[in-house]
Design an enzyme around this catalytic site. Structure first.
Site, mmCIF file in Angstrom:
data_model
loop_
_atom_site.group_PDB
_atom_site.id
_atom_site.type_symbol
_atom_site.label_atom_id
_atom_site.label_comp_id
_atom_site.label_asym_id
_atom_site.label_seq_id
_atom_site.Cartn_x
_atom_site.Cartn_y
_atom_site.Cartn_z
ATOM 1 N N THR A 293 55.389 -13.783 -53.546
ATOM 2 C CA THR A 293 56.023 -13.886 -52.238
ATOM 3 C C THR A 293 57.047 -12.790 -52.007
ATOM 4 O O THR A 293 57.114 -12.197 -50.928
ATOM 5 C CB THR A 293 56.695 -15.271 -52.087
ATOM 6 N N GLU A 294 57.852 -12.508 -53.015
ATOM 7 C CA GLU A 294 58.957 -11.563 -52.844
ATOM 8 C C GLU A 294 58.530 -10.098 -52.858
ATOM 9 O O GLU A 294 59.093 -9.288 -52.121
ATOM 10 C CB GLU A 294 60.021 -11.792 -53.921
ATOM 11 N N SER A 295 57.546 -9.741 -53.710
ATOM 12 C CA SER A 295 57.215 -8.323 -53.864
ATOM 13 C C SER A 295 55.719 -8.024 -53.897
ATOM 14 O O SER A 295 55.347 -6.856 -54.002
ATOM 15 C CB SER A 295 57.830 -7.797 -55.163
#
Length: 83
Positions: A22-24
């Site tokens: 999700t983040e990267s």
């Protein structure tokens, strides 16, 4: 690194993988507009608090992010939805 960090901080491996996705999207050099860095998108001040000296290093970033998730899990009595 993901499996090792999940084991070390007693977190579901799937949670660590989901955060990274999700983040990267698994891109170790991801940087947000506000300055979050690396796979787990650690803010510089958070990275420093967690003892991460190189937020671009995948191992340090994953272990630091997992440590942060463990701190949140402790704060929220293991409720992964709140984490």
């Amino acid at each position: 690194y993901i499996r090792g960090a999940a084991l070390r901080y007693q977190l579901p491996e799937a949670l660590v993988r989901a955060v990274i996705h999700t983040e990267s999207n698994y891109y170790p050099y991801a940087r947000s507009r506000v300055g979050a860095m690396g796979l787990m998108q650690l803010m510089p001040s958070t990275a420093e608090y967690l003892g991460v000296t190189d937020a671009w290093d995948p191992r340090q970033n994953i272990y630091g992010g997992a440590k942060f998730l463990r701190l949140l899990a402790n704060r929220f009595n293991g409720d992964m939805v709140l984490v």
